[in-house]
Scaffold this motif. Structure first.
Motif, PDB file in Angstrom:
ATOM      1  N   ILE A  53     -35.876  -5.841  -2.939  1.00  0.00           N
ATOM      2  CA  ILE A  53     -35.115  -4.684  -2.470  1.00  0.00           C
ATOM      3  C   ILE A  53     -35.257  -3.564  -3.499  1.00  0.00           C
ATOM      4  CG2 ILE A  53     -32.833  -3.882  -1.749  1.00  0.00           C
ATOM      5  CD1 ILE A  53     -32.190  -7.010  -1.577  1.00  0.00           C
ATOM      6  N   SER A  54     -35.580  -2.371  -3.031  1.00  0.00           N
ATOM      7  CA  SER A  54     -35.726  -1.214  -3.919  1.00  0.00           C
ATOM      8  C   SER A  54     -34.842  -0.078  -3.418  1.00  0.00           C
ATOM      9  CB  SER A  54     -37.185  -0.742  -3.969  1.00  0.00           C
ATOM     10  OG  SER A  54     -38.026  -1.771  -4.464  1.00  0.00           O
ATOM     11  N   VAL A  55     -34.212   0.615  -4.357  1.00  0.00           N
ATOM     12  CA  VAL A  55     -33.321   1.727  -4.019  1.00  0.00           C
ATOM     13  C   VAL A  55     -33.718   2.947  -4.851  1.00  0.00           C
ATOM     14  CG1 VAL A  55     -30.957   2.589  -4.126  1.00  0.00           C
ATOM     15  CG2 VAL A  55     -31.394   0.251  -3.354  1.00  0.00           C
ATOM     16  N   LYS A  56     -33.864   4.075  -4.172  1.00  0.00           N
ATOM     17  CA  LYS A  56     -34.171   5.331  -4.853  1.00  0.00           C
ATOM     18  C   LYS A  56     -32.935   6.223  -4.823  1.00  0.00           C
ATOM     19  CE  LYS A  56     -37.495   9.139  -4.998  1.00  0.00           C
ATOM     20  NZ  LYS A  56     -38.697   9.757  -4.372  1.00  0.00           N
ATOM     21  N   ASP A  59     -30.260  10.905  -8.518  1.00  0.00           N
ATOM     22  CA  ASP A  59     -29.952  11.106  -9.939  1.00  0.00           C
ATOM     23  C   ASP A  59     -29.782   9.737 -10.581  1.00  0.00           C
ATOM     24  OD1 ASP A  59     -29.131  11.795 -12.439  1.00  0.00           O
ATOM     25  OD2 ASP A  59     -27.407  12.999 -11.808  1.00  0.00           O
ATOM     26  N   THR A  60     -30.751   9.349 -11.419  1.00  0.00           N
ATOM     27  CA  THR A  60     -30.702   8.029 -12.054  1.00  0.00           C
ATOM     28  C   THR A  60     -29.998   8.050 -13.406  1.00  0.00           C
ATOM     29  OG1 THR A  60     -32.855   8.366 -13.115  1.00  0.00           O
ATOM     30  CG2 THR A  60     -32.845   7.341 -10.923  1.00  0.00           C
ATOM     31  N   SER A  87     -37.755   1.509 -15.171  1.00  0.00           N
ATOM     32  CA  SER A  87     -38.186   2.827 -15.649  1.00  0.00           C
ATOM     33  C   SER A  87     -39.622   3.152 -15.245  1.00  0.00           C
ATOM     34  CB  SER A  87     -38.050   2.898 -17.177  1.00  0.00           C
ATOM     35  OG  SER A  87     -38.816   1.876 -17.794  1.00  0.00           O
ATOM     36  N   GLU A  88     -40.429   2.127 -14.976  1.00  0.00           N
ATOM     37  CA  GLU A  88     -41.820   2.370 -14.586  1.00  0.00           C
ATOM     38  C   GLU A  88     -41.915   2.902 -13.163  1.00  0.00           C
ATOM     39  OE1 GLU A  88     -44.131  -1.108 -15.225  1.00  0.00           O
ATOM     40  OE2 GLU A  88     -43.844  -1.121 -17.408  1.00  0.00           O
ATOM     41  N   THR A  89     -41.083   2.376 -12.276  1.00  0.00           N
ATOM     42  CA  THR A  89     -41.133   2.822 -10.874  1.00  0.00           C
ATOM     43  C   THR A  89     -40.094   3.892 -10.575  1.00  0.00           C
ATOM     44  OG1 THR A  89     -39.582   1.095 -10.171  1.00  0.00           O
ATOM     45  CG2 THR A  89     -41.939   0.543 -10.154  1.00  0.00           C
ATOM     46  N   GLY A  90     -39.098   4.024 -11.455  1.00  0.00           N
ATOM     47  CA  GLY A  90     -38.019   4.971 -11.191  1.00  0.00           C
ATOM     48  C   GLY A  90     -37.082   4.487 -10.096  1.00  0.00           C
ATOM     49  N   LEU A  91     -37.123   3.183  -9.808  1.00  0.00           N
ATOM     50  CA  LEU A  91     -36.309   2.607  -8.736  1.00  0.00           C
ATOM     51  C   LEU A  91     -35.363   1.546  -9.298  1.00  0.00           C
ATOM     52  CD1 LEU A  91     -39.136   2.037  -6.076  1.00  0.00           C
ATOM     53  CD2 LEU A  91     -37.546   3.973  -6.188  1.00  0.00           C
ATOM     54  N   TYR A  92     -34.296   1.296  -8.550  1.00  0.00           N
ATOM     55  CA  TYR A  92     -33.412   0.173  -8.846  1.00  0.00           C
ATOM     56  C   TYR A  92     -33.889  -0.994  -7.990  1.00  0.00           C
ATOM     57  CZ  TYR A  92     -30.421   3.552 -11.170  1.00  0.00           C
ATOM     58  OH  TYR A  92     -29.943   4.518 -12.017  1.00  0.00           O
ATOM     59  N   GLU A  93     -34.184  -2.123  -8.637  1.00  0.00           N
ATOM     60  CA  GLU A  93     -34.851  -3.212  -7.928  1.00  0.00           C
ATOM     61  C   GLU A  93     -34.111  -4.537  -8.121  1.00  0.00           C
ATOM     62  OE1 GLU A  93     -39.368  -1.381  -8.494  1.00  0.00           O
ATOM     63  OE2 GLU A  93     -38.673  -3.041  -9.763  1.00  0.00           O
ATOM     64  N   GLY A  94     -34.159  -5.345  -7.078  1.00  0.00           N
ATOM     65  CA  GLY A  94     -33.578  -6.679  -7.120  1.00  0.00           C
ATOM     66  C   GLY A  94     -34.299  -7.579  -6.143  1.00  0.00           C
ATOM     67  N   THR A  95     -34.156  -8.879  -6.323  1.00  0.00           N
ATOM     68  CA  THR A  95     -34.837  -9.828  -5.442  1.00  0.00           C
ATOM     69  C   THR A  95     -33.836 -10.765  -4.780  1.00  0.00           C
ATOM     70  OG1 THR A  95     -35.229 -11.321  -7.314  1.00  0.00           O
ATOM     71  CG2 THR A  95     -36.993  -9.782  -6.732  1.00  0.00           C
ATOM     72  N   PHE A  96     -34.177 -11.164  -3.576  1.00  0.00           N
ATOM     73  CA  PHE A  96     -33.348 -12.051  -2.776  1.00  0.00           C
ATOM     74  C   PHE A  96     -34.199 -13.270  -2.424  1.00  0.00           C
ATOM     75  CE2 PHE A  96     -29.953 -11.940   0.769  1.00  0.00           C
ATOM     76  CZ  PHE A  96     -29.952 -13.318   0.859  1.00  0.00           C
ATOM     77  N   PRO A  97     -34.074 -14.380  -3.192  1.00  0.00           N
ATOM     78  CA  PRO A  97     -34.861 -15.576  -2.868  1.00  0.00           C
ATOM     79  C   PRO A  97     -34.322 -16.260  -1.616  1.00  0.00           C
ATOM     80  CG  PRO A  97     -33.410 -15.999  -4.724  1.00  0.00           C
ATOM     81  CD  PRO A  97     -33.244 -14.555  -4.389  1.00  0.00           C
ATOM     82  N   ILE A  98     -35.204 -16.606  -0.711  1.00  0.00           N
ATOM     83  CA  ILE A  98     -34.807 -17.295   0.520  1.00  0.00           C
ATOM     84  C   ILE A  98     -34.938 -18.793   0.289  1.00  0.00           C
ATOM     85  CG2 ILE A  98     -35.175 -17.506   2.991  1.00  0.00           C
ATOM     86  CD1 ILE A  98     -34.298 -14.711   1.988  1.00  0.00           C
ATOM     87  N   ARG A  99     -33.822 -19.499   0.424  1.00  0.00           N
ATOM     88  CA  ARG A  99     -33.788 -20.939   0.199  1.00  0.00           C
ATOM     89  C   ARG A  99     -33.538 -21.664   1.518  1.00  0.00           C
ATOM     90  NH1 ARG A  99     -31.368 -18.665  -4.424  1.00  0.00           N
ATOM     91  NH2 ARG A  99     -32.232 -19.473  -6.374  1.00  0.00           N
ATOM     92  N   THR A 100     -33.698 -22.974   1.470  1.00  0.00           N
ATOM     93  CA  THR A 100     -33.416 -23.756   2.681  1.00  0.00           C
ATOM     94  C   THR A 100     -31.947 -23.648   3.070  1.00  0.00           C
ATOM     95  OG1 THR A 100     -33.077 -25.732   1.320  1.00  0.00           O
ATOM     96  CG2 THR A 100     -35.274 -25.398   2.246  1.00  0.00           C
ATOM     97  N   ILE A 101     -31.075 -23.322   2.096  1.00  0.00           N
ATOM     98  CA  ILE A 101     -29.648 -23.190   2.402  1.00  0.00           C
ATOM     99  C   ILE A 101     -29.317 -21.838   3.023  1.00  0.00           C
ATOM    100  CG2 ILE A 101     -28.961 -24.784   0.577  1.00  0.00           C
ATOM    101  CD1 ILE A 101     -28.208 -22.364  -1.125  1.00  0.00           C
ATOM    102  N   SER A 102     -30.288 -20.925   3.053  1.00  0.00           N
ATOM    103  CA  SER A 102     -30.048 -19.611   3.659  1.00  0.00           C
ATOM    104  C   SER A 102     -29.908 -19.753   5.172  1.00  0.00           C
ATOM    105  CB  SER A 102     -31.199 -18.654   3.333  1.00  0.00           C
ATOM    106  OG  SER A 102     -31.356 -18.494   1.938  1.00  0.00           O
TER     107      SER A 102
END
Length: 372
Positions: A53-56, A59-60, A87-102
């Motif tokens: 997930i990326s968010v732009k 004003d950072t 800082s390299e992409t200028g974006l706020y980034e996070g990951t959402f791992p999909i598990r068998t419990i999802s």
């Protein structure tokens, strides 16, 4: 307003005539316009995939990090994802791992909170959130919740309630939190479960002491803390009822103390009783020593030397206040001495009460006790 008291109780005030005196106005800020764009690397995923997930922002400089909440498709429970600034992409980034419990189905981005400089901007159901939605397929959802077990359905002071949850896909999960409610004051009891590689389960031990309220303890909330993601399950279908337990009044006396022989030369009383019981040694009405039995029930209590023939009482009291008693009589201490008659060494003797006792061998096959 919430008023927090020293006894852990909280008083909430939702409306008051005086609240209007605390109102203020802000101008010249971006507010909700801070969010410019939400994007995903993939909008369809299955177990083993990771949704990035990326968010732009416009004003950072004013935002340190972002929290994003997704609503699960079946239970409508929340999943929290942390986004950090790259800082390299200028974006706020996070990951959402999909598990068998999802859960399988459509995941909707429902809320974002922007944290910076001690301030929080909270957005809910913004139009730009739609580009953050994705779909999961081929997973089994929160079926693991049914695996919750407790070792005791009824427990008293001094008992330990053990919890276990089986999660097939445990990789990346740091710990699991169960939220319990006390039966009288409705205080929250937190139970943290950590992974046990030997059993393959997340486990916890909850020691019950005399401060626990009597009654039923129920949980309707389970939170899984994984790397960068938090899964929060509110149990609308009572699947967590397996975790219910009750605290009852313990009326069973501890195991009667088993006391080793005590002589007039000893300064310790040794023995065994119920684990963690308080042990008290008395002569008449006077307490001459006290201590606590260890986890295996063994105790060693220091006392002053007592005269031979003195009756000593040993009381063992458990955490619920139940008591059991044993008595011993102080015996005479005999120490070993070496006897020599006419320059010849004989068998060891014993000394006590100012009298020496000697084993005398009249015949090789016969021994008797002679007093000299």
């Amino acid at each position: 307003m919430a008023f927090y008291k020293s006894d852990n109780n909280t008083v909430d005030l939702f409306t008051s005539e005086l609240f209007k005196n605390g109102n203020f106005t802000v101008t010249g800020t971006i507010g909700a316009g801070l969010l410019e764009k939400v994007s995903l690397e993939k909008t369809e995923a299955s177990a083993g995939d990771t949704v990035k997930i990326s968010v732009k922002l416009r004003d950072t400089t004013v935002v340190g990090y972002i929290d994003a909440w997704y609503t699960e498709p079946l239970t409508n429970n929340d999943i929290h994802v942390n986004l950090s600034y790259n800082s390299e992409t200028g974006l706020y980034e996070g990951t959402f791992p999909i598990r068998t419990i999802s859960e399988s189905g459509d995941y909707h981005l429902s809320r974002m909170a922007f944290y910076g400089g001690g301030n929080i901007v909270d957005l809910q159901q913004a139009e730009l959130f739609q580009s953050g939605n994705f779909t999961v397929s081929g997973t089994n959802g929160g079926g693991f919740i049914d695996s919750l077990t407790v070792s005791k359905k009824e427990a008293g002071a001094g008992d330990i309630v053990k919890f276990g949850i089986k999660v097939n896909d445990s990789a990346g999960i740091n710990y699991i939190l169960l939220w319990y409610t006390s039966p009288i004051t409705y205080k929250t009891i937190y139970v943290y479960l950590y992974y046990n590689s030997e059993s393959g389960m997340f486990e916890a031990n909850l020691p019950i002491d005399s401060s626990y309220e009597l009654g039923d303890y129920n949980t309707n909330r389970l939170t899984i803390y994984a790397s960068g993601v938090t899964y929060d399950y509110l149990d609308y279908d009572n699947k967590l009822m397996n975790g219910k337990f009750s605290v009852i009044k313990d009326i069973t006396a501890p195991v009667k103390p088993i006391v080793n022989k005590v002589t007039d030369n000893d300064i310790y009383v040794n023995g065994t009783t119920e684990a963690n019981a308080q042990v008290e040694v008395k002569v008449g009405t006077s307490i001459v020593g006290s201590g606590v039995a260890n986890a295996s029930g063994t105790f060693r209590i220091e006392i002053p030397k007592q005269k031979s023939g003195t009756k000593v009482t040993i009381n063992a009291k458990d955490l619920a206040g139940n008591t059991s008693t044993a008595q011993v009589v102080i015996s005479t201490y005999f120490r070993s001495v070496k006897i020599q008659l006419n320059g010849v060494d004989f068998n060891s003797g014993y000394f006590g009460n100012s009298t020496t006792y000697v084993h005398w061998s009249a015949l090789k096959s016969l021994r008797f006790l002679t007093r000299i």
